[in-house]
Design a protein around this motif. Sequence first.
Motif, PDB file in Angstrom:
ATOM      1  N   ALA A  14      46.795  51.202  44.873  1.00 23.21           N
ATOM      2  CA  ALA A  14      47.169  51.204  43.519  1.00 23.21           C
ATOM      3  C   ALA A  14      47.978  52.454  43.194  1.00 23.21           C
ATOM      4  CB  ALA A  14      45.652  51.016  42.573  1.00 23.21           C
ATOM      5  N   GLU A  15      47.451  53.653  43.472  1.00 26.96           N
ATOM      6  CA  GLU A  15      48.407  54.657  43.272  1.00 26.96           C
ATOM      7  C   GLU A  15      49.731  54.738  44.011  1.00 26.96           C
ATOM      8  OE1 GLU A  15      45.826  58.187  44.593  1.00 26.96           O
ATOM      9  OE2 GLU A  15      44.866  58.301  42.391  1.00 26.96           O
ATOM     10  N   VAL A  16      49.660  54.215  45.011  1.00 23.19           N
ATOM     11  CA  VAL A  16      50.993  54.083  45.882  1.00 23.19           C
ATOM     12  C   VAL A  16      51.908  53.096  45.058  1.00 23.19           C
ATOM     13  CG1 VAL A  16      52.072  53.094  47.854  1.00 23.19           C
ATOM     14  CG2 VAL A  16      50.047  54.650  48.134  1.00 23.19           C
ATOM     15  N   ALA A  17      51.481  52.035  44.672  1.00 28.63           N
ATOM     16  CA  ALA A  17      52.191  51.002  43.885  1.00 28.63           C
ATOM     17  C   ALA A  17      52.698  51.678  42.447  1.00 28.63           C
ATOM     18  CB  ALA A  17      51.385  49.991  43.377  1.00 28.63           C
ATOM     19  N   ILE A  18      51.715  52.310  41.881  1.00 25.35           N
ATOM     20  CA  ILE A  18      52.195  52.974  40.522  1.00 25.35           C
ATOM     21  C   ILE A  18      53.188  54.124  40.811  1.00 25.35           C
ATOM     22  CG2 ILE A  18      51.370  54.534  38.754  1.00 25.35           C
ATOM     23  CD1 ILE A  18      48.755  53.035  38.780  1.00 25.35           C
ATOM     24  N   ALA A  19      53.221  54.941  41.879  1.00 28.94           N
ATOM     25  CA  ALA A  19      54.111  55.778  42.168  1.00 28.94           C
ATOM     26  C   ALA A  19      55.389  55.127  42.689  1.00 28.94           C
ATOM     27  CB  ALA A  19      53.785  56.717  43.119  1.00 28.94           C
ATOM     28  N   LEU A  24      61.329  54.078  40.582  1.00 34.13           N
ATOM     29  CA  LEU A  24      62.282  53.086  40.757  1.00 34.13           C
ATOM     30  C   LEU A  24      63.216  53.226  39.459  1.00 34.13           C
ATOM     31  CD1 LEU A  24      60.674  49.591  41.741  1.00 34.13           C
ATOM     32  CD2 LEU A  24      62.297  51.247  43.205  1.00 34.13           C
ATOM     33  N   PRO A  25      64.528  52.708  39.612  1.00 35.10           N
ATOM     34  CA  PRO A  25      65.438  53.083  38.183  1.00 35.10           C
ATOM     35  C   PRO A  25      65.164  51.980  37.425  1.00 35.10           C
ATOM     36  CG  PRO A  25      66.529  52.484  40.278  1.00 35.10           C
ATOM     37  CD  PRO A  25      65.310  52.720  40.557  1.00 35.10           C
ATOM     38  N   TYR A  26      64.806  52.010  36.123  1.00 35.58           N
ATOM     39  CA  TYR A  26      64.739  50.972  35.261  1.00 35.58           C
ATOM     40  C   TYR A  26      65.648  51.593  33.898  1.00 35.58           C
ATOM     41  CZ  TYR A  26      60.601  49.312  37.612  1.00 35.58           C
ATOM     42  OH  TYR A  26      59.847  48.724  38.374  1.00 35.58           O
ATOM     43  N   LEU A  30      62.442  50.334  28.887  1.00 38.54           N
ATOM     44  CA  LEU A  30      61.395  49.903  29.964  1.00 38.54           C
ATOM     45  C   LEU A  30      60.730  51.022  30.516  1.00 38.54           C
ATOM     46  CD1 LEU A  30      60.183  47.494  30.962  1.00 38.54           C
ATOM     47  CD2 LEU A  30      61.768  47.413  32.747  1.00 38.54           C
ATOM     48  N   LYS A  31      61.500  52.110  30.869  1.00 33.74           N
ATOM     49  CA  LYS A  31      61.008  53.282  31.562  1.00 33.74           C
ATOM     50  C   LYS A  31      59.852  54.086  30.633  1.00 33.74           C
ATOM     51  CE  LYS A  31      61.953  55.602  35.071  1.00 33.74           C
ATOM     52  NZ  LYS A  31      61.765  55.270  36.518  1.00 33.74           N
ATOM     53  N   LYS A  32      60.402  54.029  29.436  1.00 24.98           N
ATOM     54  CA  LYS A  32      59.602  54.785  28.482  1.00 24.98           C
ATOM     55  C   LYS A  32      58.261  54.138  28.318  1.00 24.98           C
ATOM     56  CE  LYS A  32      63.132  57.180  25.492  1.00 24.98           C
ATOM     57  NZ  LYS A  32      63.665  57.147  24.339  1.00 24.98           N
ATOM     58  N   ARG A  33      58.419  52.759  28.281  1.00 23.36           N
ATOM     59  CA  ARG A  33      56.894  51.919  28.345  1.00 23.36           C
ATOM     60  C   ARG A  33      56.166  52.008  29.334  1.00 23.36           C
ATOM     61  NH1 ARG A  33      59.079  47.064  24.502  1.00 23.36           N
ATOM     62  NH2 ARG A  33      59.398  48.159  22.520  1.00 23.36           N
ATOM     63  N   ILE A  34      56.574  52.029  30.556  1.00 19.61           N
ATOM     64  CA  ILE A  34      56.066  52.029  31.856  1.00 19.61           C
ATOM     65  C   ILE A  34      55.522  53.356  31.949  1.00 19.61           C
ATOM     66  CG2 ILE A  34      56.345  52.266  34.375  1.00 19.61           C
ATOM     67  CD1 ILE A  34      58.407  50.156  34.019  1.00 19.61           C
ATOM     68  N   VAL A  35      56.118  54.646  31.611  1.00 19.93           N
ATOM     69  CA  VAL A  35      55.399  55.954  31.632  1.00 19.93           C
ATOM     70  C   VAL A  35      54.342  56.013  30.473  1.00 19.93           C
ATOM     71  CG1 VAL A  35      55.961  58.282  31.071  1.00 19.93           C
ATOM     72  CG2 VAL A  35      57.504  56.924  32.581  1.00 19.93           C
ATOM     73  N   SER A  36      54.530  55.413  29.367  1.00 18.98           N
ATOM     74  CA  SER A  36      53.408  55.569  28.301  1.00 18.98           C
ATOM     75  C   SER A  36      52.262  54.890  29.026  1.00 18.98           C
ATOM     76  CB  SER A  36      53.979  55.305  27.016  1.00 18.98           C
ATOM     77  OG  SER A  36      54.196  53.644  27.139  1.00 18.98           O
ATOM     78  N   LEU A  37      52.357  53.625  29.397  1.00 21.71           N
ATOM     79  CA  LEU A  37      51.388  52.894  30.013  1.00 21.71           C
ATOM     80  C   LEU A  37      50.671  53.745  30.980  1.00 21.71           C
ATOM     81  CD1 LEU A  37      49.682  50.229  29.982  1.00 21.71           C
ATOM     82  CD2 LEU A  37      51.376  49.354  31.818  1.00 21.71           C
ATOM     83  N   VAL A  38      51.273  54.217  31.909  1.00 20.35           N
ATOM     84  CA  VAL A  38      50.572  54.909  33.094  1.00 20.35           C
ATOM     85  C   VAL A  38      50.043  55.999  32.475  1.00 20.35           C
ATOM     86  CG1 VAL A  38      51.045  56.305  35.158  1.00 20.35           C
ATOM     87  CG2 VAL A  38      52.152  53.977  34.847  1.00 20.35           C
ATOM     88  N   ARG A 108      52.422  64.327  37.748  1.00 18.82           N
ATOM     89  CA  ARG A 108      53.668  65.247  37.418  1.00 18.82           C
ATOM     90  C   ARG A 108      54.975  64.352  37.258  1.00 18.82           C
ATOM     91  NH1 ARG A 108      53.143  69.864  35.678  1.00 18.82           N
ATOM     92  NH2 ARG A 108      55.244  70.204  36.278  1.00 18.82           N
ATOM     93  N   ILE A 109      55.185  63.239  37.515  1.00 20.20           N
ATOM     94  CA  ILE A 109      56.359  62.069  37.309  1.00 20.20           C
ATOM     95  C   ILE A 109      56.120  61.945  35.709  1.00 20.20           C
ATOM     96  CG2 ILE A 109      57.259  59.895  37.765  1.00 20.20           C
ATOM     97  CD1 ILE A 109      56.291  60.270  40.940  1.00 20.20           C
ATOM     98  N   CYS A 110      54.977  61.714  35.112  1.00 21.69           N
ATOM     99  CA  CYS A 110      54.837  61.251  33.939  1.00 21.69           C
ATOM    100  C   CYS A 110      55.035  62.437  33.185  1.00 21.69           C
ATOM    101  CB  CYS A 110      53.388  60.723  33.645  1.00 21.69           C
ATOM    102  SG  CYS A 110      53.113  59.131  34.396  1.00 21.69           S
ATOM    103  N   LYS A 111      54.739  63.609  33.288  1.00 20.90           N
ATOM    104  CA  LYS A 111      54.908  64.764  32.619  1.00 20.90           C
ATOM    105  C   LYS A 111      56.089  65.024  32.496  1.00 20.90           C
ATOM    106  CE  LYS A 111      53.257  69.514  31.921  1.00 20.90           C
ATOM    107  NZ  LYS A 111      54.067  69.847  30.896  1.00 20.90           N
ATOM    108  N   TYR A 112      57.055  64.867  33.702  1.00 14.72           N
ATOM    109  CA  TYR A 112      58.268  65.025  33.793  1.00 14.72           C
ATOM    110  C   TYR A 112      59.399  64.273  32.982  1.00 14.72           C
ATOM    111  CZ  TYR A 112      63.143  64.696  35.804  1.00 14.72           C
ATOM    112  OH  TYR A 112      64.481  64.610  35.837  1.00 14.72           O
ATOM    113  N   HIS A 113      58.761  62.860  32.875  1.00 11.37           N
ATOM    114  CA  HIS A 113      59.409  62.012  32.005  1.00 11.37           C
ATOM    115  C   HIS A 113      59.436  62.320  30.647  1.00 11.37           C
ATOM    116  CE1 HIS A 113      61.344  59.415  34.785  1.00 11.37           C
ATOM    117  NE2 HIS A 113      60.375  59.365  35.541  1.00 11.37           N
ATOM    118  N   LYS A 114      58.064  62.737  30.141  1.00 14.29           N
ATOM    119  CA  LYS A 114      57.769  62.952  28.904  1.00 14.29           C
ATOM    120  C   LYS A 114      58.626  64.327  28.318  1.00 14.29           C
ATOM    121  CE  LYS A 114      53.074  61.161  28.314  1.00 14.29           C
ATOM    122  NZ  LYS A 114      51.600  61.493  28.072  1.00 14.29           N
ATOM    123  N   ASP A 115      58.643  65.197  29.224  1.00 12.60           N
ATOM    124  CA  ASP A 115      59.301  66.434  28.965  1.00 12.60           C
ATOM    125  C   ASP A 115      60.760  66.087  28.702  1.00 12.60           C
ATOM    126  OD1 ASP A 115      56.955  68.136  28.956  1.00 12.60           O
ATOM    127  OD2 ASP A 115      57.502  68.882  30.968  1.00 12.60           O
TER     128      ASP A 115
END
Length: 129
Positions: A14-19, A24-26, A30-38, A108-115
Motif C-alpha cells: 500500500a505504501e508503494v502504491a501511495i508513493a 505522478l503528475p496531476y 487534484l494534487k492538493k486533494r491527494i496530498v491532503s488525503l494522504v 517527506r513528499i507530503c511535506k514538500y508539497h505542503k511547503d
Amino acid sequence: MALQWLILSYVVAAEVAIAIILTLPYPMLLKKRIVSLVSLILNPAASIVAFAGFQLLDIYWKNEHRLLCSSEVCTTTERDRYEKSIYKAQRNGVLCAAGILLYWCIFRICKYHKDLERLEELEKRYKDE
C-alpha cells in the motif's frame, strides 16, 4: 507469526502504491486533494514504524539465539532448514526496512508539497501587494 509478515507486506504494498500516486503528475487541484488525503492517513499510519522496528528487533534476537548448523554432525535436512530460516530472516529484514523507508519517503513528499503550496500562497500575497 506468518500473519504479522502478511500484514507488513500488505502495508508495504500500500505504501508503494501511495508513493507512486503521489509522484505522478496531476493537475494542481487534484494534487492538493491527494496530498491532503494522504496527510490525514499519515498520523495513524505512523504505527508501521514502531511495528516494523519491533519486527527488526525480533529478527535480530532470533538471529543471535539461532542454533548454528555448520558442523559435520548436521544432516542435509537440518542444514536446509537452517539456510531457509536465514533466507526468510533476510527477506523479512528487507521488508521491515522497506516499510520504514517508504513511510519516511511518503512523509517527506507530503511535506514538500505542503511547503510548496505555502510558498506559492506567500508569493501570490506578495504579488498582490
